[in-house]
Design a protein around this motif. Sequence first.
Motif, mmCIF file in Angstrom:
data_model
loop_
_atom_site.group_PDB
_atom_site.id
_atom_site.type_symbol
_atom_site.label_atom_id
_atom_site.label_comp_id
_atom_site.label_asym_id
_atom_site.label_seq_id
_atom_site.Cartn_x
_atom_site.Cartn_y
_atom_site.Cartn_z
ATOM 1 N N HIS A 202 -24.871 -3.243 6.490
ATOM 2 C CA HIS A 202 -23.680 -2.901 5.711
ATOM 3 C C HIS A 202 -22.401 -3.575 6.169
ATOM 4 O O HIS A 202 -21.407 -3.529 5.442
ATOM 5 C CB HIS A 202 -23.481 -1.384 5.676
ATOM 6 N N VAL A 203 -22.378 -4.181 7.360
ATOM 7 C CA VAL A 203 -21.132 -4.844 7.756
ATOM 8 C C VAL A 203 -20.834 -5.963 6.753
ATOM 9 O O VAL A 203 -21.746 -6.570 6.183
ATOM 10 C CB VAL A 203 -21.178 -5.439 9.198
ATOM 11 N N ALA A 204 -19.533 -6.206 6.530
ATOM 12 C CA ALA A 204 -19.139 -7.300 5.643
ATOM 13 C C ALA A 204 -19.143 -8.585 6.453
ATOM 14 O O ALA A 204 -18.701 -8.589 7.606
ATOM 15 C CB ALA A 204 -17.745 -7.037 5.089
ATOM 16 N N HIS A 205 -19.646 -9.652 5.885
ATOM 17 C CA HIS A 205 -19.674 -10.941 6.593
ATOM 18 C C HIS A 205 -18.397 -11.699 6.262
ATOM 19 O O HIS A 205 -18.163 -12.056 5.111
ATOM 20 C CB HIS A 205 -20.937 -11.727 6.209
ATOM 21 N N ILE A 206 -17.567 -11.910 7.294
ATOM 22 C CA ILE A 206 -16.264 -12.554 7.084
ATOM 23 C C ILE A 206 -16.446 -14.066 7.184
ATOM 24 O O ILE A 206 -16.936 -14.570 8.199
ATOM 25 C CB ILE A 206 -15.237 -12.040 8.120
ATOM 26 N N PRO A 207 -16.074 -14.794 6.120
ATOM 27 C CA PRO A 207 -16.297 -16.247 6.129
ATOM 28 C C PRO A 207 -15.574 -16.937 7.293
ATOM 29 O O PRO A 207 -14.541 -16.447 7.769
ATOM 30 C CB PRO A 207 -15.709 -16.711 4.786
ATOM 31 N N ASP A 208 -16.123 -18.064 7.739
ATOM 32 C CA ASP A 208 -15.540 -18.839 8.853
ATOM 33 C C ASP A 208 -14.097 -19.216 8.544
ATOM 34 O O ASP A 208 -13.759 -19.540 7.406
ATOM 35 C CB ASP A 208 -16.322 -20.147 9.060
ATOM 36 N N LEU B 258 -14.041 -10.734 -0.408
ATOM 37 C CA LEU B 258 -13.772 -11.604 0.740
ATOM 38 C C LEU B 258 -13.735 -13.074 0.319
ATOM 39 O O LEU B 258 -12.969 -13.870 0.860
ATOM 40 C CB LEU B 258 -14.826 -11.389 1.834
ATOM 41 N N ASP B 259 -14.546 -13.424 -0.648
ATOM 42 C CA ASP B 259 -14.565 -14.810 -1.125
ATOM 43 C C ASP B 259 -13.237 -15.169 -1.803
ATOM 44 O O ASP B 259 -12.715 -16.275 -1.603
ATOM 45 C CB ASP B 259 -15.751 -15.013 -2.079
ATOM 46 N N PHE B 260 -12.668 -14.253 -2.580
ATOM 47 C CA PHE B 260 -11.327 -14.490 -3.155
ATOM 48 C C PHE B 260 -10.345 -14.793 -2.021
ATOM 49 O O PHE B 260 -9.533 -15.705 -2.114
ATOM 50 C CB PHE B 260 -10.822 -13.229 -3.902
ATOM 51 N N PHE B 261 -10.450 -13.995 -0.946
ATOM 52 C CA PHE B 261 -9.529 -14.181 0.188
ATOM 53 C C PHE B 261 -9.758 -15.547 0.838
ATOM 54 O O PHE B 261 -8.810 -16.291 1.103
ATOM 55 C CB PHE B 261 -9.728 -13.055 1.214
ATOM 56 N N ILE C 67 -5.494 -14.652 -2.001
ATOM 57 C CA ILE C 67 -4.988 -13.303 -1.715
ATOM 58 C C ILE C 67 -4.076 -13.339 -0.494
ATOM 59 O O ILE C 67 -4.531 -13.637 0.618
ATOM 60 C CB ILE C 67 -6.178 -12.338 -1.431
ATOM 61 N N HIS C 68 -2.794 -13.045 -0.705
ATOM 62 C CA HIS C 68 -1.862 -12.931 0.420
ATOM 63 C C HIS C 68 -0.979 -11.718 0.217
ATOM 64 O O HIS C 68 0.007 -11.787 -0.525
ATOM 65 C CB HIS C 68 -1.002 -14.188 0.566
ATOM 66 N N ALA C 69 -1.328 -10.609 0.829
ATOM 67 C CA ALA C 69 -0.500 -9.410 0.700
ATOM 68 C C ALA C 69 0.226 -9.200 2.025
ATOM 69 O O ALA C 69 -0.342 -9.438 3.096
ATOM 70 C CB ALA C 69 -1.373 -8.215 0.357
ATOM 71 N N PRO C 70 1.499 -8.774 1.973
ATOM 72 C CA PRO C 70 2.264 -8.601 3.208
ATOM 73 C C PRO C 70 1.642 -7.569 4.141
ATOM 74 O O PRO C 70 1.120 -6.550 3.679
ATOM 75 C CB PRO C 70 3.624 -8.097 2.717
ATOM 76 N N PHE C 71 1.693 -7.862 5.442
ATOM 77 C CA PHE C 71 1.224 -6.890 6.437
ATOM 78 C C PHE C 71 2.067 -7.036 7.692
ATOM 79 O O PHE C 71 2.640 -8.089 7.946
ATOM 80 C CB PHE C 71 -0.267 -7.088 6.752
ATOM 81 N N LYS C 72 2.151 -5.947 8.461
ATOM 82 C CA LYS C 72 2.859 -5.985 9.746
ATOM 83 C C LYS C 72 1.852 -5.609 10.818
ATOM 84 O O LYS C 72 1.053 -4.691 10.628
ATOM 85 C CB LYS C 72 3.991 -4.959 9.760
ATOM 86 N N THR C 73 1.919 -6.303 11.957
ATOM 87 C CA THR C 73 0.971 -6.029 13.036
ATOM 88 C C THR C 73 1.663 -5.255 14.157
ATOM 89 O O THR C 73 2.746 -5.637 14.599
ATOM 90 C CB THR C 73 0.418 -7.356 13.594
ATOM 91 N N VAL C 74 1.041 -4.166 14.591
ATOM 92 C CA VAL C 74 1.523 -3.407 15.758
ATOM 93 C C VAL C 74 0.321 -3.120 16.662
ATOM 94 O O VAL C 74 -0.822 -3.343 16.267
ATOM 95 C CB VAL C 74 2.215 -2.078 15.348
ATOM 96 N N ASP C 75 0.590 -2.612 17.863
ATOM 97 C CA ASP C 75 -0.508 -2.345 18.796
ATOM 98 C C ASP C 75 -1.242 -1.050 18.438
ATOM 99 O O ASP C 75 -0.642 -0.120 17.877
ATOM 100 C CB ASP C 75 0.042 -2.239 20.220
#
Length: 355
Positions: A139-145, A311-314, A319-327
């Motif tokens: 069931h894990v999604a396979h993230i393209p290289d 994931l293929d669209f990405f 696909i570019h949606a805004p995100f912020k990264t925190v710890d």
Amino acid sequence: MPNIPTEQWAQVIEKVGGPVEYKKIPVAKPGPGEVLVNIKYSGVCHTDLHAVNGDWPIPTKLPLVGGHEGAGIVVARGDDVTDDVCKIGEAVGVKWLNDSCLSCTFCQQADEPLCLTPKLSGYTVDGSFQQYAIASAKHVAHIPDGVPLDEVSPVLCAGITVYKGLKESGVRPGQSVAIVGAGGGLGSLAQQYAKAMGLKVIAIDSGEEKKSMSEKMGCDAFIDFAKSSDITKDVRAATNDGLGPHAVILVAVNEKPFQQAAEYVRPRGTVIVIGLPANAYIRAPVFESVLKMVRIQASYVGNRQDSAEALDFFARGLIHAPFKTVDLKDLPDVYEKMHKGQIAGRYVLKMPDPE
Ligand code: 8ID
Ligand code: ZN
């Protein structure tokens, strides 16, 4: 083999209502059919906050490690997991649907989210707010290289879910879609998938930050629900012929729009119900709904094929949606902002570096 520690950092709740506690817990070992994923980044979905608050009729496991938008690398696997299913070193995603039986009547028809005995990441099994998470190899999604693991993590729930919802709506290129809750995590990705599918986007949310974010992403109209005195009129007016959008995608966390959408959707249009506000009901006027032949349909995450397509669209750069990264340790602040409706786009948690 990578060096796997016996202990790791995690965000854990011990009881409904929290608090979430940042602490060290043991690293689990993968059993038959499972992989151990060294999570690098995890998006924070409003579902995780619903889980903390006990908003829904199904209880969570306790203690609970939340999270179901985990992007990372496979570092160990059960003895029976072969390379054709999942490789060591591969980039994968830990999704909401952690596992399904693959043999019930729903799984057999590829309706895996409807499995009668599912495992749900960050709800009925521990999820991705930890450095090492267990998931079903199948069931894990396979993230393209080459795909960045921070930016892609929100796709693993928000992206897959809205992509599936848009498909379920039956809208076609050139048609219009209203996205209700457009400034949030699911909504911002819904805007991007809708654009990539050639749809006109009417974004509905509130506040200057969400408005300018939506406009930067190329929405065709933005309606501020807090400023509008007549949502039905404003949504219809935002379509070329004034007849309303062909589809409405409901991803808000407030009951009100679930009781308005059937009024402004176009005749023969479809209302897709995705958001899950606590104790909420969908409502539609019978008379107008019948005369307009309105379709109201709920949509729940996606199956493995939907995940691969999203994931293929990405991976194709659409696909570019805004995100912020925190710890990872900052999860309580993210919940606080989410509770107040102050997040435009998604927050992504970065896991601590190895010690
Ligand atoms: O498979 C599913 N059906 C699925 C999958 C994943 C998530 C369902 N969900 C559910 C979550 O559990 C949650 O209930 O979708 C909902 C949205 O999740 P999210 O996008 O992660 O939430 P958010 O980032 O907080 O965004 C919600 C947005 O709704 C807006 C808020 O301003 C916010 O931007 N909103 C609200 I609250 N009331 C609104 C209204 N009346 C509204 N937007 C328009 N009109
Ligand atoms: Zn989610």
